[in-house]
Motif scaffolding. Sequence first.
Motif, PDB file in Angstrom:
ATOM      1  N   SER A  94      27.290  14.417  10.510  1.00 23.36           N
ATOM      2  CA  SER A  94      26.193  14.554   9.549  1.00 23.36           C
ATOM      3  C   SER A  94      25.283  13.339   9.633  1.00 23.36           C
ATOM      4  CB  SER A  94      26.729  14.697   8.134  1.00 23.36           C
ATOM      5  OG  SER A  94      27.580  15.812   8.072  1.00 23.36           O
ATOM      6  N   ASP A 109      32.823  26.044   6.088  1.00 25.42           N
ATOM      7  CA  ASP A 109      33.264  25.519   4.801  1.00 25.42           C
ATOM      8  C   ASP A 109      34.283  26.427   4.129  1.00 25.42           C
ATOM      9  OD1 ASP A 109      31.456  23.289   4.969  1.00 25.42           O
ATOM     10  OD2 ASP A 109      29.855  24.714   4.587  1.00 25.42           O
ATOM     11  N   PRO A 166      29.312  20.650   1.904  1.00 26.17           N
ATOM     12  CA  PRO A 166      28.958  21.360   3.138  1.00 26.17           C
ATOM     13  C   PRO A 166      28.085  20.531   4.094  1.00 26.17           C
ATOM     14  CG  PRO A 166      28.621  22.775   1.237  1.00 26.17           C
ATOM     15  CD  PRO A 166      28.865  21.387   0.709  1.00 26.17           C
ATOM     16  N   VAL A 167      27.261  19.639   3.594  1.00 21.89           N
ATOM     17  CA  VAL A 167      26.450  18.859   4.545  1.00 21.89           C
ATOM     18  C   VAL A 167      27.201  17.673   5.124  1.00 21.89           C
ATOM     19  CG1 VAL A 167      24.083  19.445   3.902  1.00 21.89           C
ATOM     20  CG2 VAL A 167      25.247  17.613   2.692  1.00 21.89           C
ATOM     21  N   VAL A 168      28.028  17.058   4.332  1.00 19.25           N
ATOM     22  CA  VAL A 168      28.740  15.878   4.836  1.00 19.25           C
ATOM     23  C   VAL A 168      30.047  16.285   5.507  1.00 19.25           C
ATOM     24  CG1 VAL A 168      29.579  13.581   4.220  1.00 19.25           C
ATOM     25  CG2 VAL A 168      27.746  14.602   2.910  1.00 19.25           C
ATOM     26  N   LYS A 169      30.527  17.479   5.217  1.00 17.57           N
ATOM     27  CA  LYS A 169      31.830  17.957   5.680  1.00 17.57           C
ATOM     28  C   LYS A 169      32.920  16.996   5.237  1.00 17.57           C
ATOM     29  CE  LYS A 169      30.635  21.724   8.024  1.00 17.57           C
ATOM     30  NZ  LYS A 169      29.678  22.176   6.999  1.00 17.57           N
ATOM     31  N   ARG A 178      18.964  21.422   0.481  1.00 19.01           N
ATOM     32  CA  ARG A 178      19.295  20.542   1.602  1.00 19.01           C
ATOM     33  C   ARG A 178      18.557  20.891   2.894  1.00 19.01           C
ATOM     34  NH1 ARG A 178      20.429  16.950  -1.455  1.00 19.01           N
ATOM     35  NH2 ARG A 178      22.532  16.500  -2.188  1.00 19.01           N
ATOM     36  N   TRP A 238      25.368  11.431   0.282  1.00 21.79           N
ATOM     37  CA  TRP A 238      24.210  12.018   0.968  1.00 21.79           C
ATOM     38  C   TRP A 238      22.966  11.229   0.575  1.00 21.79           C
ATOM     39  CZ3 TRP A 238      23.203  15.019   4.893  1.00 21.79           C
ATOM     40  CH2 TRP A 238      21.971  15.655   5.014  1.00 21.79           C
TER      41      TRP A 238
END
Lengths: 405, 539
Positions: free
Chosen positions: B74, B229, A345-348, A57, A392
Amino acid sequence: MKSNSDMTAAYIDEQLKETHFHPRSSKFNVRNAWGVWNGFKFADYYYDVDFEYFCVRNSCGTYDICPMQKYYITGADAEAMLNRMVTRDISKLKVGRVTYLCWCTDEGRMIDDGTVFKLGPNSYMLTSGSPCIAWFKKGAFGYADVKVTDMSDNIAAMAFQGPTTCEVLKKMGLDGIETLNPFNFRHFPLNGDSDKKLMVSRTGFTGDLGYELWIAPEYALELWDALYQAGENYNIHPYGELATGMVRLEAGFILPGLEFNEALKTVRFEHDQTPFQLNLGWLVDFKKPHFNGRKALLKEKEHGPEYTLVKLDIDGNKCAEGSYLYNNEKLKKHIGYITSTMWSPVVKANIALAMVETKYLKGEIWAEIYYSKEMRPHLKVAKCILRTKPFWAPARTRAKPPLPF
Amino acid sequence: MKKYDAIIIGAGHNGLTNGAYLAKAGLDVLVLEKNAYIGGAAISRELQEGWTYSSCSYMSSMLRQAIHRDLNLSKHGLVLVPFHGMVNYGTNGEALLDYSDAGVAYNHLRKHSPHDADSMFRFQADLARYAQLIRKTLMRTPPDPTSFKPRDIKELLWMAKEFWKLGEKELYEYMRFFTTSAEEFLDDYFENDLVKAAMATPGIIGTALGVYSPGSAYILLHHVMGDLDGNSGAWGLARGGMGAISNAIAGAYKEYGGEIRTNAGVDKILVENGKAVGVVLENGDELYANVVVSNLDAKRTFTKCMDKKDLPPGIYEKAENFKIRGSSGKVNIALSGLPKFINLPDNRFINRGMQSLVGSIDTMERAYDCWKRGRFSDDPFVETVIPSAWDPTVAPPGKHWMSCFVQYCPPVLSDGGWTPEKRDAFGKTVIDKIERHSPGFKDLIVHMEVRTPVEIENEVGLTEGNIFQGELTIDQLFFNRPFPGYAQYRMPVKNMYMCGASTHPGGGVSAACGANAAREILIDLKKPNSVPEDSVYDD
Ligand SMILES: Cc1cc2nc3c(=O)[nH]c(=O)nc-3n(C[C@H](O)[C@H](O)[C@H](O)COP(=O)(O)OP(=O)(O)OC[C@H]3O[C@@H](n4cnc5c(N)ncnc54)[C@H](O)[C@@H]3O)c2cc1C
């Protein structure tokens, strides 16, 4: 008394095969976290799952796809035979293009999905996660000029994925790589040597910018070295099965054993799935004449699938691992189940793929989530929101040309 | 004359968050920023072509996930990347490494002290327990303990219940925690000085306290209560630098229709009949709004942007006495290559993350002594991080930048004021210290930005350069932040609010202050709440 070395020799067949990249990739596997894929020793992860996930990512990573099945389908009847086997119409596929597709039984149940590369006018490469050679050989029966060749061991392949991949391939000397558009492939000389043909496709299983690299096994290590040298300043690192499982879920891609049960391995009646159930209706082309499963699928299209695979955004952060889904908070009517889930983890967000009875898709969806805190079990009933787009899908995935990162 | 629903003074990440939630609720909002760029202490700046510094804050862990998710940050370009490799250096260069695998980390710690390797489990559990409780309060408005309003009573009862869950013994321990020193707290766990010193560093970062000062234990907790996280205490980097956080929040804010004006410093808050009605800009322009929100620190808000006569008695003095002592410097360095540190294996997972030049408990305290005497420390504690080793977007390939957080550096020098020469001398002290741990380091330097509290105050407007917009001591925490009686974001002048780190839960890039303030403003305006509840991992 036998010596230890004799013992090893006697048990050698107990060991899994090693891929063409193993001499290099194993050096990275500091945790000895090996799993298995199609009889090959295959890394679950090398150093740390989250680290490898973020390589994909944030920078770039390689994923060994040597164990993936690769078949050449050649001959004057190759197109006709393939078109008979798969649900998509490949007659329009141009040389140099790749397409994603699936193939079904006569009952319209999905056997597997994969990609087809059109290598030349009468020549295709088909890839699939599980062995399907028997099925395709059976399909070739009756065609005068078609040959199915198992190339799985004769092509070394590696996915190379992440935002800096185009830049690294440029550094590696692949002239014009930035003009390679999604779902196209092209050949480049490895290290400037035109005898060492490197095939590069702009494809992948991560939903991010990325490529897949294909080469003859004798050049596998040379490819690895060239790529790792070019990628040194870009934190290049191999990623394993667990990180792949994460990124593909964010991209909304399906996996056998999770979203679908391969039809030819299914024991119980209709415990396999159709493309419509898997939300892959767009892969089924009824405009072309007969193909495997056509009749059954046509019928299903008319009635609508009983179940539909959907993307869910689940309240809170407790993973709905194996959860049942209901049509209200009271958990009275069971309407489906989660197939894959994770905290992204990227989009939460707490994301999932799920099979839901189609008729309930218009209403509310609630998940019954069991989790534990220091060994004490807890239950949470969480609201789920239906998502239609991949979780994503950054613009860089389709960018022409891709930016440096 | 146009009248906004709300004007927010300052485009720090909290001001922007506040704006986003007000705009999300349908208000017509204007954010005014004195600088040409937004972000306050959460910014990315290209001062040398090709390199992007996180000029002030440099790591993220406190950013409330609920806000990240709710504002869809994001989508607006924010990605938080965890990094690996924490190395703590002792006085003689001995290295304490933190491996990401728990078993491996344990093995390494045993080499320093089997006792401490064992104790670490209890330490982590205790910290987690304390942090868990604080974490739950981050996105809640502190109750007023003297109020009889149902909402305050309900909130006090909630707190009592949460405290009670700790059990009697822990309750006492917890109270002690707020008043004890980092050193005393750690003494109960560790025997090895380097281990102790390493664990103590979060207790002094950004604060005008030393390791032996009462109150420093809480600062330690404040720095480890975040998570990435669900990994408690883990810190990450914002891809593209800390400005990516502010920019993403601004993106959400604009999507909700909010407006930002840069180069628009506010001179005064306009007050009529005891009500805030708008602001006067430094250029003399007057702008009007039903609600005025200050993202500035408490001292600056009341002593610089308001007239004493507009304030109820005592408030001006409270603001004057607000503890906001600057104690830290920041040095950002562009490098032509990756620095090599001594006593480290060539292991990419530990040789390019955070190199913390700790020294010992004793050198840390001596560094604090310098601050007390109005000097910058000659042997300071320096926490260095190399974001470019993890983020491909912040330096050219193969080149790097290093963020150095330096403790201590006073806002006022006892030998007269700061001068460019003294600032450079401060910078030299820092790179000299790094050079001792990384021979050849100086040869790699391409560009350097040295920031004493003076530069931080001048650029970001943090009074005295205090990174938290006010000390995080118990007299200025929770229902005492910024002042007792004013912890619910409403200020003594009607229609005026505060939303910066001077309010609960305090400093750090959490976005919680801004969100909490928005919730209170919306209550007063009788608008539906647009602020999500916090979703903590251990709920
Ligand atoms: C050197 C340093 C390192 C730090 N490191 C970290 C870290 O690694 N991690 C972390 O979480 N936190 C860190 N912090 C703390 C964190 O950055 C701050 O607590 C946080 O950014 C404060 O945000 P804020 O929005 O409340 O206020 P600020 O960021 O202070 O925003 C206030 C805004 O108001 C503007 N302004 C001031 N006066 C006026 C005026 N008169 N008119 C209009 N606008 C005005 C300012 O320019 C600024 O944009 C650090 C801080 C510093 C200084």
